[in-house]
Scaffold this motif. Structure first.
Motif, PDB file in Angstrom:
ATOM      1  N   PHE A  86       0.406   4.898  21.462  1.00  0.00           N
ATOM      2  CA  PHE A  86      -0.145   5.007  22.811  1.00  0.00           C
ATOM      3  C   PHE A  86       0.895   5.534  23.790  1.00  0.00           C
ATOM      4  O   PHE A  86       0.590   6.340  24.668  1.00  0.00           O
ATOM      5  CB  PHE A  86      -0.662   3.643  23.308  1.00  0.00           C
ATOM      6  N   THR A 118     -16.673  -1.257  15.824  1.00  0.00           N
ATOM      7  CA  THR A 118     -16.418  -0.394  16.968  1.00  0.00           C
ATOM      8  C   THR A 118     -17.635   0.436  17.343  1.00  0.00           C
ATOM      9  O   THR A 118     -17.739   0.912  18.478  1.00  0.00           O
ATOM     10  CB  THR A 118     -15.257   0.587  16.699  1.00  0.00           C
ATOM     11  N   LEU A 133     -18.300   3.354  16.245  1.00  0.00           N
ATOM     12  CA  LEU A 133     -17.904   4.763  16.399  1.00  0.00           C
ATOM     13  C   LEU A 133     -17.548   5.381  15.062  1.00  0.00           C
ATOM     14  O   LEU A 133     -17.133   4.695  14.131  1.00  0.00           O
ATOM     15  CB  LEU A 133     -16.677   4.836  17.307  1.00  0.00           C
ATOM     16  N   TRP A 136     -11.645  11.457  22.049  1.00  0.00           N
ATOM     17  CA  TRP A 136     -11.418  10.796  23.344  1.00  0.00           C
ATOM     18  C   TRP A 136      -9.936  10.497  23.559  1.00  0.00           C
ATOM     19  O   TRP A 136      -9.421  10.603  24.671  1.00  0.00           O
ATOM     20  CB  TRP A 136     -12.248   9.518  23.459  1.00  0.00           C
ATOM     21  N   ALA A 166      -7.735  11.881  26.574  1.00  0.00           N
ATOM     22  CA  ALA A 166      -6.890  11.039  27.420  1.00  0.00           C
ATOM     23  C   ALA A 166      -5.543  11.716  27.639  1.00  0.00           C
ATOM     24  O   ALA A 166      -5.015  11.755  28.757  1.00  0.00           O
ATOM     25  CB  ALA A 166      -6.692   9.658  26.790  1.00  0.00           C
ATOM     26  N   HIS A 202     -21.724  11.619  27.885  1.00  0.00           N
ATOM     27  CA  HIS A 202     -22.369  10.315  27.683  1.00  0.00           C
ATOM     28  C   HIS A 202     -21.408   9.133  27.615  1.00  0.00           C
ATOM     29  O   HIS A 202     -21.581   8.235  26.797  1.00  0.00           O
ATOM     30  CB  HIS A 202     -23.350  10.303  26.500  1.00  0.00           C
ATOM     31  N   LEU A 203     -20.429   9.139  28.493  1.00  0.00           N
ATOM     32  CA  LEU A 203     -19.515   8.008  28.511  1.00  0.00           C
ATOM     33  C   LEU A 203     -20.213   6.746  28.973  1.00  0.00           C
ATOM     34  O   LEU A 203     -19.845   5.637  28.605  1.00  0.00           O
ATOM     35  CB  LEU A 203     -18.323   8.300  29.441  1.00  0.00           C
ATOM     36  N   GLU A 259     -21.267   4.794  26.161  1.00  0.00           N
ATOM     37  CA  GLU A 259     -20.283   4.797  25.081  1.00  0.00           C
ATOM     38  C   GLU A 259     -19.780   3.380  24.806  1.00  0.00           C
ATOM     39  O   GLU A 259     -19.999   2.459  25.575  1.00  0.00           O
ATOM     40  CB  GLU A 259     -19.126   5.736  25.473  1.00  0.00           C
ATOM     41  N   LYS A 260     -19.064   3.249  23.719  1.00  0.00           N
ATOM     42  CA  LYS A 260     -18.641   1.925  23.276  1.00  0.00           C
ATOM     43  C   LYS A 260     -17.404   1.447  24.025  1.00  0.00           C
ATOM     44  O   LYS A 260     -16.647   2.214  24.602  1.00  0.00           O
ATOM     45  CB  LYS A 260     -18.321   1.956  21.776  1.00  0.00           C
ATOM     46  N   MET A 300     -14.566   0.444  23.090  1.00  0.00           N
ATOM     47  CA  MET A 300     -13.266   0.940  22.642  1.00  0.00           C
ATOM     48  C   MET A 300     -12.847   2.157  23.453  1.00  0.00           C
ATOM     49  O   MET A 300     -11.706   2.274  23.902  1.00  0.00           O
ATOM     50  CB  MET A 300     -13.365   1.293  21.148  1.00  0.00           C
ATOM     51  N   ILE A 301     -13.804   3.072  23.650  1.00  0.00           N
ATOM     52  CA  ILE A 301     -13.497   4.304  24.376  1.00  0.00           C
ATOM     53  C   ILE A 301     -13.162   3.980  25.826  1.00  0.00           C
ATOM     54  O   ILE A 301     -12.228   4.520  26.412  1.00  0.00           O
ATOM     55  CB  ILE A 301     -14.692   5.278  24.310  1.00  0.00           C
ATOM     56  N   VAL A 314      -9.604   2.732  26.282  1.00  0.00           N
ATOM     57  CA  VAL A 314      -8.620   3.825  26.243  1.00  0.00           C
ATOM     58  C   VAL A 314      -8.580   4.537  27.583  1.00  0.00           C
ATOM     59  O   VAL A 314      -7.518   4.813  28.139  1.00  0.00           O
ATOM     60  CB  VAL A 314      -8.974   4.824  25.123  1.00  0.00           C
ATOM     61  N   LEU A 315      -9.770   4.808  28.141  1.00  0.00           N
ATOM     62  CA  LEU A 315      -9.817   5.586  29.371  1.00  0.00           C
ATOM     63  C   LEU A 315      -9.354   4.791  30.582  1.00  0.00           C
ATOM     64  O   LEU A 315      -8.735   5.351  31.492  1.00  0.00           O
ATOM     65  CB  LEU A 315     -11.223   6.130  29.576  1.00  0.00           C
TER      66      LEU A 315
END
Lengths: 628, 257, 112
Positions: free
Chosen positions: A249, B13, B15, B23, B27, C72-73, C76-77, C79-80, C83-84
């Motif tokens: 990260f 998840t 996904l 994604w 980022a 489509h955020l 979205e799940k 997890m994503i 991160v964002l």
């Protein structure tokens, strides 16, 4: 055991996909060694390339330390060779006519490239590219990385970056010479007459390396999130995997601003823009031809926004390796696993908000300096927590002092010294005295050299039997450790005293210009005399690596063969594969039932219980059986 | 050996691998363009008063490009939706429009870049500055011909009123002190303009190459593994929408403010 | 040509069709937003900060729709999102602290 292509299906975390193994064809020589998508092959590619670069970076340092200890004298033996490579602009003649005096410019070149190579071409690729790629998928029970072809490409782009950096030595004007920090305006005015020059190569090389890192980070994070085996919950992950996750990260989010800055500096150098060049810039008394209006401090902010998290990238995977080796060789679980995990996460988070402690002397106001000083003090807390938990983990252990353990335990006080000497640098007030002195060099080398590099050695000795099926020689491993420990300290401890005495960094004559003379205050002969000792210690450190290098290659074919797939009696999943692991890694279904360090569980037959072992129920304190 | 969750979603998840991967990549791209925007802010705020230009870019071309890119984004999403509805021909059509829009965008950008390289600021010996577009067919070894106007001070060029009259100006080369075009080296505004839009253009080219390859040469996967193919189109689409998003911010920042 | 083995669930068809309608409307909205931005920039508010604020506000709204619906955020799940959110935080830090560090009022004043 020979490596072969395992035809069987790797682990499944759910019902079978149906094996596809039988249909793939055997790759040729190039397919197997140069274009492999197998994470283990990629890991070894990274390891070999990075170790070679580390050796090269080390040699640059030896040349520098020679010059510092013997200012004005010609480098012995290879003086003529240096003249051939670098030309008469860079290599001069000593008073006695001997050829091989390293000029100030060439010294700066060596310095800039030593730093760049060690950080970006050696340590980070070893920690994330080699250990991360090889060990992490095994430890989570995965058949490979989430994106194997991307993995292969990451290595190839890294290799390209390395070639670019190496090639820069041989172009007119030589390699970059404006520090690994590449500060503007110096980075844009040096060798401006040559097109392209070493600085341009450096910037292009950095773009390749950053791209490689970014692709690698995406791969590592996705793999850890998505490809954990059944039962491998977050809190059952070995600490090494957590360290890799946080590191990835850091690389993902901190590198892009440097990439942006690199592009901007490239525009300055090649296309004549002036993003970082201020109005009214004069070079050697002549106005520099540029539009002006730029900000040199902007470069520094963008650079350090990466470079501070970068240093945590340099230490975190090392802490991960040490944690694994210590747990294994104390035959007890790590003390404070949860604290270590939260510590690593907070370390990662905080590392993004401390960067300007590298910029205290740029004239920043007290408000902003206080902000960064506060965050810098805060970040010492998780570091200390992790180090302390590792130390406490030794207490009450049944310690086996094999070579990996010696390096892991040796790491602890070395990292302690490195970390503690960071404190006076983190305080704005004391940093005024210490900034850009040898104290800083002592501080960061302690963390990275007897710090991270010892962790890397521990990792190599520890995982070598899994990768090759043979043990490295124990006797020579211990020799390697003892000698390295002694000489590392001999090199870097004196630097604290030199720095406190006021000796600046990056002086190619070793501070001779500032020597005390008669009534004039300056650097004392004792302080300057330390340079001689440091050089001798550096050479000895180099010699001490020879047993390691020989051991590394010799043991591949003649080392003691392992008698089991798990020679260290370890609990983590990488030891549940054949030796060396084949394509797809696991030949049996892997399901995880317990945490990563179930050593010496009461009521078990052995003093270790692998993670995928369902095992006998363990009695609780009332004597009732409890399933783990 | 199969990598799990390449197509099927992982239960906890929800996904598939490439979705997380893209994604994460986006980022990092946010941080990349973010650093460029913060450089823009810093350089503009730090510039001495009267040294930062306004309205040097044609808002009509920029606005047109914005609409083109928005269109390409929506046709891209519609293309993916068509795949989900098993409508191959509609997918081919919509994605074709996406590719066409991207090429249109690049065409307009090329015109804009060339225009800047033909726009010169010429400092004359008598202290005046001539500013205009070079006329290549009339320019010779002895004289430079531009279509533009004269100003007395460099600072006047920062805010050129739209009512300014352009005439043909002939300048003997012997009168010229310096002559520089409006390329990246001209000042930090043009430097940032070329760098930010240049990097954006590289992303457009990369994105459209991937979309094209999936649409054209590599579309065989639709027959063998349609779900995986649809996922690839989705992931490429996410990248493409991001590229549009970056332009949504670049347009007002560079063209309008 | 459609893929023979790919049968589409009728509920999914209605779902996708609904989203398609949504996307078309949003696209129109984005174009309107662009027009508004241009118009606002050509209006004199006597204070450049207002122009900047309006332009950025419209851009943020447009951005929200692109990210939320085209990417489509919004559906979205977690997890994503995580991160964002982390990224957004560091994005703000990088921009904000850098600009703060360089702002006037942060220099050292030396008493004569």
């Amino acid at each position: 055991m020979q490596s072969g292509h395992q035809e069987q299906q790797s682990h499944a975390t759910h019902d079978d996909h149906g094996g596809h193994g039988a249909e793939h064809h055997e790759p040729g020589f190039f397919g197997k060694y140069f274009f492999s998508t197998d994470h283990k092959v990629v890991g070894i590619q990274y390891a070999v390339t990075a170790l070679l670069f580390m050796l090269f970076g080390f040699s640059l340092m030896l040349l520098m330390r020679w010059q510092i200890a013997h200012p004005g004298q010609a480098v012995p033996i290879i003086g003529e060779l240096l003249l051939r490579i670098h030309g008469a602009d860079m290599i001069g003649k000593a008073d006695n006519g001997a050829v091989g005096v390293i000029s100030g410019d060439l010294y700066n070149s060596y310095g800039a490239m030593h730093g760049t190579i060690m950080v970006f071409l050696a340590i980070v690729p070893l920690l994330t590219g080699a250990f991360g790629n090889y060990v992490m998928p095994l430890q989570i029970g995965a058949p490979d990385m989430a994106f194997p072809r991307l993995n292969m490409m990451s290595y190839q782009v890294y290799f390209l970056g390395g070639v670019t950096m190496f090639a820069s030595f041989f172009i007119p004007g030589g390699a970059a010479k404006s520090g690994w920090t590449s500060y503007s305006p110096l980075a844009s005015i040096t060798e401006a007459s040559h097109h392209p020059n070493g600085q341009t190569f450096w910037l292009i090389g950095m773009v390749f390396l950053i791209t490689s890192s970014l692709l690698g980070s995406v791969n590592i994070i996705t793999t850890i999130i998505q490809l954990r085996a059944k039962g491998m919950t977050w809190m059952r992950l070995p600490f090494f995997v957590w360290a890799q996750l946080v590191t990835a990260f850091l690389l993902l989010l901190a590198f892009p601003p440097l990439e942006a800055a690199g592009v901007l500096q490239l525009m300055d150098n090649v296309f004549g823009t002036s993003f970082f060049l201020p109005t009214g810039l004069m070079v050697s008394g002549v106005p520099f031809h540029s539009a002006g209006g730029g900000s040199p401090l902007l470069w520094q902010h963008l650079f350090w926004f990466l470079a501070h998290p970068e240093v945590y990238v340099l230490i975190l995977p090392g802490l991960g390796i040490v944690a694994e080796v210590i747990a294994n060789n104390t035959r007890k679980p790590l003390w404070g696993y949860k604290s270590m995990v939260y510590g690593a996460m907070s370390l990662g988070f905080l590392s993004f908000v401390v960067w300007a402690h590298h910029m205290y002397l740029t004239g920043m106001g007290t408000r902003i300096a206080t902000f960064f000083q506060t965050t810098t003090m805060m970040i010492s807390i998780p570091s200390v927590i992790i180090l302390t938990t590792l130390l406490i983990s030794l207490w009450g252990g049944s310690i086996r002092f094999n070579t990996p353990m010696l390096f892991a335990v040796g790491f602890l006080p070395m990292f302690g010294i490195g970390g503690l000497t960071g404190l006076p640098l983190g305080f704005n007030a004391s940093d005024i005295q210490l900034h850009d002195t040898y104290y800083v060099i002592g501080h960061f080398h302690y963390v990275v050299a007897p710090g991270t590099i010892f962790a890397i050695f521990a990792g190599i000795y520890y995982w070598y039997p899994k990768a090759t099926g043979r043990m490295m020689n124990e006797y020579w491993g211990k020799v390697h450790f003892v000698l390295s420990m002694i000489f590392m300290n001999m090199i870097f401890m004196p630097m604290f005293f030199q720095g406190l005495a006021g000796m600046s960094r990056r002086m190619y004559d070793g501070g001779q210009t500032y020597a005390a003379a008669g009534d004039m205050p300056g650097l004392s002969p004792i302080i300057l005399g330390l340079n001689g000792w440091i050089f001798v210690a550096a050479v000895c450190l180099g010699v001490a690596q020879i047993p390691f290098i020989i051991n590394f290659f010799y043991s591949m074919n003649y080392g003691k063969k392992v008698t089991s797939d798990n020679p260290w009696d370890a609990t983590t999943l990488e030891w549940q594969t054949p030796t060396p692991p084949g394509h797809g890694n696991f030949t049996k279904h892997i399901e995880v039932y317990r945490g990563p360090y179930d050593y010496s569980l009461p009521g078990q037959d052995t003093d270790f219980t692998p993670q995928n072992e369902p095992g006998k129920p363990v009695p609780d304190i009332h004597g009732h059986p409890v399933h783990s | 050996m199969d990598i799990p969750y390449t197509v099927e979603r992982r239960p906890d998840t929800g996904l598939y691998n490439a979705k997380i991967g893209v994604w994460l990549f986006l980022a990092s791209e946010v941080m990349l363009f973010g650093a460029l925007f913060s450089s823009y802010i810093l350089l503009r705020v730090g510039a001495n008063p009267g040294t930062w230009p306004h309205h040097w870019l044609d808002w009509r071309l920029g606005g047109f490009n914005t609409i083109v890119l928005i269109t390409s984004s929506v046709t891209n999403v519609l293309a993916w939706a068509s795949l989900k509805l098993n409508q191959w021909d509609k997918y081919r059509f919509y994605q074709g429009v996406t590719i066409f829009c991207a090429l249109l965008f690049l065409g307009v950008k090329t015109y804009e870049y060339v225009d800047k390289f033909h726009h010169y600021e010429i400092v004359l010996k008598d202290g005046r500055i001539a500013d205009g577009h070079i006329q290549p067919d009339e320019t010779t070894v002895e004289k430079v011909v531009v279509e533009g106007h004269y100003v007395k001070e460099h600072a006047e060029l920062m805010d050129v009123p739209p009512t300014v009259v352009h005439t043909k100006i002939e300048i003997p080369r012997s009168e010229i002190v310096t002559m520089q075009n409006y390329g990246p080296a001209h000042n930090n505004f043009t430097g940032l303009y070329f760098t930010m839009t240049g990097l954006h253009v590289l992303h457009i080219i990369g994105g459209i190459l991937v979309i094209y390859m999936l649409w054209g040469p590599l579309n065989g996967m639709w027959k063998t593994d349609p779900e995986r193919y649809t996922n690839r189109v989705e992931v490429a689409g996410l990248f493409w929408c991001f590229v549009d998003l970056v332009w949504i911010f670049i347009f007002p920042t560079l063209y309008l403010l | 040509m459609s893929s023979p083995q790919h049968q589409v669930d009728p509920r999914e068809i209605e779902d996708v069709r609904r989203h398609v309608r949504q996307h078309k409307i949003i696209a129109l909205g984005l174009v309107v937003g662009t027009v508004l931005t241009v118009l606002a920039s050509r209006t004199d508010f006597h204070n450049p900060s207002i122009n900047i604020a309006i332009a950025m506000a419209i851009a943020c709204v447009q951005g929200f729709f692109i990210v939320g619906f085209f990417m489509h955020l919004i559906s979205e799940k977690k997890m994503i999102y995580s991160v964002l959110v982390i990224t957004a935080f560091f994005f703000v830090v990088q921009m904000g602290v850098t600009v703060w560090a360089r702002s006037h009022g942060n220099e050292i004043h030396i008493q004569p």
